[in-house]
Design an enzyme around this catalytic site. Structure first.
Site, PDB file in Angstrom:
ATOM      1  N   CYS A  84     -13.949 -19.680  14.370  1.00  0.00           N
ATOM      2  CA  CYS A  84     -12.904 -20.358  13.599  1.00  0.00           C
ATOM      3  C   CYS A  84     -12.051 -21.244  14.502  1.00  0.00           C
ATOM      4  CB  CYS A  84     -12.024 -19.324  12.904  1.00  0.00           C
ATOM      5  SG  CYS A  84     -10.694 -20.052  11.927  1.00  0.00           S
ATOM      6  N   CYS A  97      -6.772 -12.864  12.925  1.00  0.00           N
ATOM      7  CA  CYS A  97      -7.795 -12.205  13.755  1.00  0.00           C
ATOM      8  C   CYS A  97      -7.298 -12.077  15.189  1.00  0.00           C
ATOM      9  CB  CYS A  97      -9.095 -13.007  13.756  1.00  0.00           C
ATOM     10  SG  CYS A  97      -9.946 -13.075  12.164  1.00  0.00           S
ATOM     11  N   CYS A 176     -11.223 -20.484   6.545  1.00  0.00           N
ATOM     12  CA  CYS A 176     -11.098 -19.112   7.044  1.00  0.00           C
ATOM     13  C   CYS A 176     -12.468 -18.464   6.961  1.00  0.00           C
ATOM     14  CB  CYS A 176     -10.080 -18.322   6.222  1.00  0.00           C
ATOM     15  SG  CYS A 176      -9.922 -16.591   6.741  1.00  0.00           S
ATOM     16  N   PHE A 314      -6.074  12.309  -2.296  1.00  0.00           N
ATOM     17  CA  PHE A 314      -5.726  10.888  -2.252  1.00  0.00           C
ATOM     18  C   PHE A 314      -6.857  10.084  -2.905  1.00  0.00           C
ATOM     19  CE2 PHE A 314      -3.921  13.007   1.466  1.00  0.00           C
ATOM     20  CZ  PHE A 314      -2.580  12.641   1.425  1.00  0.00           C
ATOM     21  N   ASN A 319     -12.842   6.133  -6.064  1.00  0.00           N
ATOM     22  CA  ASN A 319     -13.885   5.525  -5.229  1.00  0.00           C
ATOM     23  C   ASN A 319     -14.860   6.558  -4.669  1.00  0.00           C
ATOM     24  OD1 ASN A 319     -14.966   3.155  -3.743  1.00  0.00           O
ATOM     25  ND2 ASN A 319     -14.203   4.231  -1.937  1.00  0.00           N
ATOM     26  N   GLU A 335      -4.076  12.710  -6.712  1.00  0.00           N
ATOM     27  CA  GLU A 335      -3.459  11.449  -6.301  1.00  0.00           C
ATOM     28  C   GLU A 335      -1.964  11.533  -6.557  1.00  0.00           C
ATOM     29  OE1 GLU A 335      -2.326   8.088  -5.030  1.00  0.00           O
ATOM     30  OE2 GLU A 335      -4.451   8.539  -4.769  1.00  0.00           O
ATOM     31  N   CYS A 442      -7.532   5.407   8.046  1.00  0.00           N
ATOM     32  CA  CYS A 442      -7.242   4.016   8.391  1.00  0.00           C
ATOM     33  C   CYS A 442      -6.229   3.932   9.525  1.00  0.00           C
ATOM     34  CB  CYS A 442      -6.733   3.251   7.167  1.00  0.00           C
ATOM     35  SG  CYS A 442      -5.253   3.946   6.416  1.00  0.00           S
TER      36      CYS A 442
END
EC number: 2.1.1.190
Length: 486
Positions: A84, A97, A176, A314, A319, A335, A442
């Site tokens: 990029c 990034c 992008c 959670f 998903n 949740e 995460c």
């Protein structure tokens, strides 16, 4: 939202003379780490491991220094040319990034080291074995993004994109490479669209959410839109098939479709025959390619048997819950949000086959619970489960794991655990801790903290851990870990 400058600000001259340093590794922000002869740490932006560089120090503290690479005298074999033109250390460079100059395979290795370092230094945990990294496409993967918008009155121009590196300014982006190609191709037309709108000075951001076939853009507007602006948005959508506009005049609860009757956003989990509808403000994984592999890997690691009960902590929109319902006897999704629980129930019903053409989903229940205020008593109330899947936000699952560790201690020692209200032994009945836990994280720091709670209790050992390259070219570390009881 005006900005009188169009990326014409200058870089402050360095206050210290350049130094030549040898880079040893990368930190969690993708900065090169070097040491002076006296042991002082220097963090160098733009430098890679094993490179010898000239670095300009721009900040000195008692225990560390901050610098930026000025020249490379010995280049890393893992250095590559960024794809990029907006990436780099130059003035106005995009800050979306941080690792485009590093080969994607080496990026994964760096993230694996970050995960291992966090597990050991924070949690005092060392996994028995490392998982093979989960990888996918390095470009065009980002199906969710928050794009900032700035109108520059002096230039009568609009900027749409990510913030500049280390700045609150919006980068002057015309393309992008991490968003899907059709979104990248819309950046310049979006700038032109907004520049021609009556409300161009009061449009701070666009939230992007892509499904498998539909692209949604949520336009945040600080004042009511004129009929002319609404017509411009509709014309733009017509010229970009598959695009739908959502409007956000206030908080998240104010988000609504510009025009009803358009296809709903959704993504597929084809291995399990699941279709997941979602709204553009819902949490979904940024990278759908990796998400499919992650769900498959997590279920294989859990090794759910047809007679087992599983809890998905959670659970979000389901998903993991709905794929679990294809193989377990019973699934409980928990949740924190009542609204998400209602949406999860809807998704379950939509995926329950109306015919016998495929197997029905197993008995599945969704409940709302404040998972950041979990107690041992609440754990027992939710019932025994053979396996757990835990997929928390960045804050982790500390109270959940602390409660599990406390129940284990009561079972082993007979000493009452603190149930959050009164110090007394809980009646466990036939309740036992899960045999296996798969934790999708995460944030490696909170994963390490939570892993330390489990392992220190003596109830579990960490048998496997590995990285998930959910965000190529960024310093974000997604990971997965497996804990086995006994």
């Amino acid at each position: 939202m005006t900005d009188e400058k169009l990326n014409d600000h200058t870089v402050k001259a360095p206050e210290y003379l350049p130094d030549i340093l040898t880079v040893e590794s990368l930190d969690m922000e993708a900065q090169g780490i070097a040491h002076r002869a006296d042991g002082k740490v220097v963090f160098i932006e733009g430098a890679l491991p094993f490179e010898r560089v000239t670095a300009n120090v721009y900040r000195k503290k008692s225990s560390f220094e901050k610098a930026v690479v000025m020249a490379i005298h010995r280049e890393s074999s893992q250095r590559v040319r960024p794809a990029c033109p907006h990436f780099g250390l130059h003035t106005g460079a995009c800050g979306g990034c941080k690792m485009q100059h590093l080969h994607v395979g080496a990026q994964v290795a760096v993230k694996q080291r970050v995960l291992e370092d966090n597990l050991w230094h924070i949690g005092k945990v060392k996994a028995d074995n490392l998982l093979r990294p989960i990888e996918g496409p390095a470009w065009g993967y980002r199906y969710r993004a928050r794009l900032s918008v700035r109108y520059v009155r002096k230039k009568n121009a609009v900027l749409v994109g990510f913030h500049e590196r280390k700045s609150s300014y919006v980068a002057d982006m015309t393309e992008c490479h991490v968003v899907p190609r059709h979104v990248s191709d819309m950046l310049v037309p979006l700038r032109e669209l907004i520049a021609g709108m009556d409300a161009r000075e009061t449009l701070p951001q666009i939230e992007l959410a892509c499904g498998d076939t539909v692209t949604a853009m949520v336009l945040r507007h600080m004042e009511p839109l004129s009929s002319g602006d609404l017509a411009r948005l509709r014309a733009f959508a017509v010229s970009h098939p598959g695009l739908q506009w959502w409007l956000q005049p206030g908080g998240l609860d104010s988000v609504k479709l510009l025009d009803e009757g358009v296809p709903e956003l959704s993504y597929d989990l084809p291995e399990f025959g699941i279709t997941m509808p979602f709204k553009p403000t819902d949490f979904t994984q940024v990278n759908p390619h990796i998400n499919q592999v992650l769900v498959s890997r997590a279920l294989r690691l859990l090794a759910v048997q047809p007679h087992e009960r599983v809890i998905d902590w959670f659970c979000g929109l389901g998903n993991f819950t709905l794929p679990l319902a294809t193989c377990a006897r019973e699934v409980l999704g928990i949740e924190g949000s009542e609204a998400l629980v209602a949406r999860s129930c809807q998704n379950f019903k939509k995926n329950q086959p109306a015919s016998q053409s495929r197997s029905a989903l197993s008995a599945t229940e969704f409940v709302a619970r404040n998972l950041f205020e979990m107690t041992p008593a609440m754990l027992v109330k939710d019932g025994m489960a053979d396996k757990w899947l835990v997929d928390p936000p960045r804050e982790g699952a500390f109270e959940l794991f602390k409660s599990l560790a406390a129940l284990h201690q009561q079972m082993v020692t007979g000493v009452p655990c603190d149930d959050g209200e009164q110090q007394q032994s809980l009646v466990l009945g036939d309740w036992t801790p899960p045999q296996r836990i798969v934790y999708v994280s995460c944030n490696p720091a909170t994963l390490a903290r939570d892993a330390g709670v489990l392992v220190e209790s003596g109830a579990y050992r960490c048998t496997l851990a590995g990285v998930v390259n959910m965000f190529p070219h960024t310093a974000h570390v997604e990971s997965i870990a497996v804990f086995e009881r006994g």
